[in-house]
Design a protein around this motif. Structure first.
Motif, PDB file in Angstrom:
ATOM      1  N   LYS A   1       0.833  -1.199   0.000  1.00 27.88           N
ATOM      2  CA  LYS A   1       0.000   0.000   0.000  1.00 27.88           C
ATOM      3  C   LYS A   1       0.868   1.250   0.000  1.00 27.88           C
ATOM      4  O   LYS A   1       0.614   2.215  -0.746  1.00 27.88           O
ATOM      5  CB  LYS A   1      -0.935  -0.004   1.218  1.00 27.88           C
ATOM      6  CG  LYS A   1      -1.886   1.181   1.255  1.00 27.88           C
ATOM      7  CD  LYS A   1      -2.829   1.087   2.453  1.00 27.88           C
ATOM      8  CE  LYS A   1      -3.775   2.281   2.481  1.00 27.88           C
ATOM      9  NZ  LYS A   1      -4.710   2.210   3.646  1.00 27.88           N
ATOM     10  N   ARG A   2       1.920   1.252   0.815  1.00 24.29           N
ATOM     11  CA  ARG A   2       2.846   2.394   0.849  1.00 24.29           C
ATOM     12  C   ARG A   2       3.563   2.556  -0.494  1.00 24.29           C
ATOM     13  O   ARG A   2       3.698   3.658  -1.022  1.00 24.29           O
ATOM     14  CB  ARG A   2       3.882   2.191   1.962  1.00 24.29           C
ATOM     15  CG  ARG A   2       3.315   2.275   3.372  1.00 24.29           C
ATOM     16  CD  ARG A   2       4.355   1.835   4.391  1.00 24.29           C
ATOM     17  NE  ARG A   2       5.557   2.676   4.334  1.00 24.29           N
ATOM     18  CZ  ARG A   2       6.706   2.337   4.919  1.00 24.29           C
ATOM     19  NH1 ARG A   2       6.810   1.186   5.570  1.00 24.29           N
ATOM     20  NH2 ARG A   2       7.742   3.151   4.830  1.00 24.29           N
TER      21      ARG A   2
ATOM     22  N   SER B   1       2.584   1.555  -3.453  1.00 23.33           N
ATOM     23  CA  SER B   1       1.665   1.945  -4.529  1.00 23.33           C
ATOM     24  C   SER B   1       1.490   3.456  -4.574  1.00 23.33           C
ATOM     25  O   SER B   1       1.344   4.047  -5.652  1.00 23.33           O
ATOM     26  CB  SER B   1       0.308   1.262  -4.341  1.00 23.33           C
ATOM     27  OG  SER B   1       0.433  -0.145  -4.467  1.00 23.33           O
ATOM     28  N   GLU B   2       1.463   4.091  -3.396  1.00 24.22           N
ATOM     29  CA  GLU B   2       1.341   5.543  -3.353  1.00 24.22           C
ATOM     30  C   GLU B   2       2.546   6.208  -4.003  1.00 24.22           C
ATOM     31  O   GLU B   2       2.420   7.236  -4.682  1.00 24.22           O
ATOM     32  CB  GLU B   2       1.206   6.006  -1.893  1.00 24.22           C
ATOM     33  CG  GLU B   2      -0.096   5.628  -1.228  1.00 24.22           C
ATOM     34  CD  GLU B   2      -1.300   6.273  -1.903  1.00 24.22           C
ATOM     35  OE1 GLU B   2      -1.201   7.457  -2.281  1.00 24.22           O
ATOM     36  OE2 GLU B   2      -2.333   5.592  -2.063  1.00 24.22           O
ATOM     37  N   LEU B   3       3.715   5.621  -3.824  1.00 28.15           N
ATOM     38  CA  LEU B   3       4.945   6.184  -4.383  1.00 28.15           C
ATOM     39  C   LEU B   3       5.064   5.930  -5.888  1.00 28.15           C
ATOM     40  O   LEU B   3       5.762   6.658  -6.592  1.00 28.15           O
ATOM     41  CB  LEU B   3       6.168   5.587  -3.670  1.00 28.15           C
ATOM     42  CG  LEU B   3       6.314   5.915  -2.181  1.00 28.15           C
ATOM     43  CD1 LEU B   3       7.468   5.114  -1.581  1.00 28.15           C
ATOM     44  CD2 LEU B   3       6.538   7.407  -1.979  1.00 28.15           C
TER      45      LEU B   3
ATOM     46  N   LYS C   1       2.538   5.764  -8.190  1.00 23.65           N
ATOM     47  CA  LYS C   1       1.485   6.296  -9.074  1.00 23.65           C
ATOM     48  C   LYS C   1       2.106   7.076 -10.226  1.00 23.65           C
ATOM     49  O   LYS C   1       3.146   7.711 -10.044  1.00 23.65           O
ATOM     50  CB  LYS C   1       0.562   7.212  -8.257  1.00 23.65           C
ATOM     51  CG  LYS C   1      -0.372   6.462  -7.302  1.00 23.65           C
ATOM     52  CD  LYS C   1      -1.283   7.447  -6.567  1.00 23.65           C
ATOM     53  CE  LYS C   1      -2.284   6.703  -5.688  1.00 23.65           C
ATOM     54  NZ  LYS C   1      -3.171   7.627  -4.939  1.00 23.65           N
TER      55      LYS C   1
END
Length: 290
Positions: free
Chosen positions: A168-169, A171-173, A175
């Motif tokens: 999850k962490r 995936s944010e980076l 994008k």
């Protein structure tokens, strides 16, 4: 199971049992035990379980206690000395472990009582189903640096919880790339069956979409020959497929695995895929002479 496989698995049990007997006063060093038996220390516990049905720690404790039983039956009257000879520092802790394993106390053995339990060293290796043989797809992989995060935590037979948090962490980076472009990679750094499970490390990373400038951690995938197997189903049941690979491919074929981690490559996104339809490739590094 062929006779040669049965003999091979029995040889593993004999080697391990002998090493434990010879080092019964010490805390057993798993790395030294794996080297003595001729196996990778990373894979050894899982291989031993596949061959015997015993977790290695369980077998070590049982073998030590069986040596103590032999000493008691042979006329040793000092229970503390017997306890210390297999690494226990008090008669009470020794007696508790002895009773748990044999349903009787050291004093009972001295008084002529026989335990009902079968000796661990004499238990037959776990049987393999004749139709369960596996065949891998062979891959040659280059040295690869994977960017990502390390985390700790193993519960309910899986790293799924900590892995979900790490991805999850990431995936944010990463994008705006989607799942198929990122190519997620997971690696169980520690064998959770050997040490403290809550402290077992897991690495989560992407092959694409991340940069060194983001100050991420990294994992180096060593190049070489890999056997690839596919796990179909929830990530939480991946350990079952890994166990089958050890039991139905590595041991029957006497495959020499390198002392490297099993690499997991996730082929679809658990956020939009039914758990039973998830596919994961499992890569086992194999010695090049096989």
């Amino acid at each position: 199971m062929t006779n040669s496989t049965t003999q091979f698995n029995a040889a593993i049990i004999s080697k391990v049992a002998q090493y434990i007997y010879d080092h019964s006063e010490e805390a057993i060093n798993v790395e030294a035990l794996a080297e003595y038996a001729g196996f990778s220390k990373y894979h050894f516990n899982r291989l031993f379980f596949a061959a015997t049905g015993f977790q290695l720690g369980e077998f070590i404790k049982r073998q030590k206690l069986e040596k103590a039983m032999f000493l008691l039956k042979s006329g040793h009257t000092n229970i503390l000395e017997v306890a210390m000879s297999i690494g226990y520092d008090s008669p009470s802790s020794f007696t508790r472990a002895f009773k748990t394993n044999f349903a009787c106390t050291p004093s009972d053995i001295q008084n002529g009582k026989s335990p009902l339990n079968v000796r661990a060293g004499n238990l037959p290796p776990k049987k393999l189903a004749e139709d369960s043989m596996l065949e891998p797809q062979w891959r040659e992989l280059p040295d690869t640096t994977v960017l990502g995060f390390y985390g700790t935590g193993f519960n309910d037979q899986s790293f799924s919880k900590v892995a979900g948090q790490l991805y999850k962490r990431l995936s944010e980076l990463a994008k705006p790339l989607d799942f198929s472009e990122l190519q997620p990679i997971g690696v169980a750094i520690d064998n959770p069956w050997v040490g403290e499970q809550t402290q077992s490390q897991f690495f989560a990373g992407f092959l694409n979409g991340l940069t060194q400038e983001q100050q991420l951690e990294h994992y180096t995938l060593q190049g070489g020959r890999y056997a690839c197997f596919c796990h179909q189903g929830p990530h939480s049941t991946m350990w079952q497929t890994i166990s089958k690979v050890y039991a139905h491919w590595v041991l029957p074929n006497q495959i020499r695995l390198k002392d490297q981690h099993i690499v997991q490559c996730y082929l679809n996104n658990p956020a939009d895929t039914d758990a039973e339809k998830l596919s994961t490739e499992l890569y086992f590094a194999v010695e090049s002479d096989k």
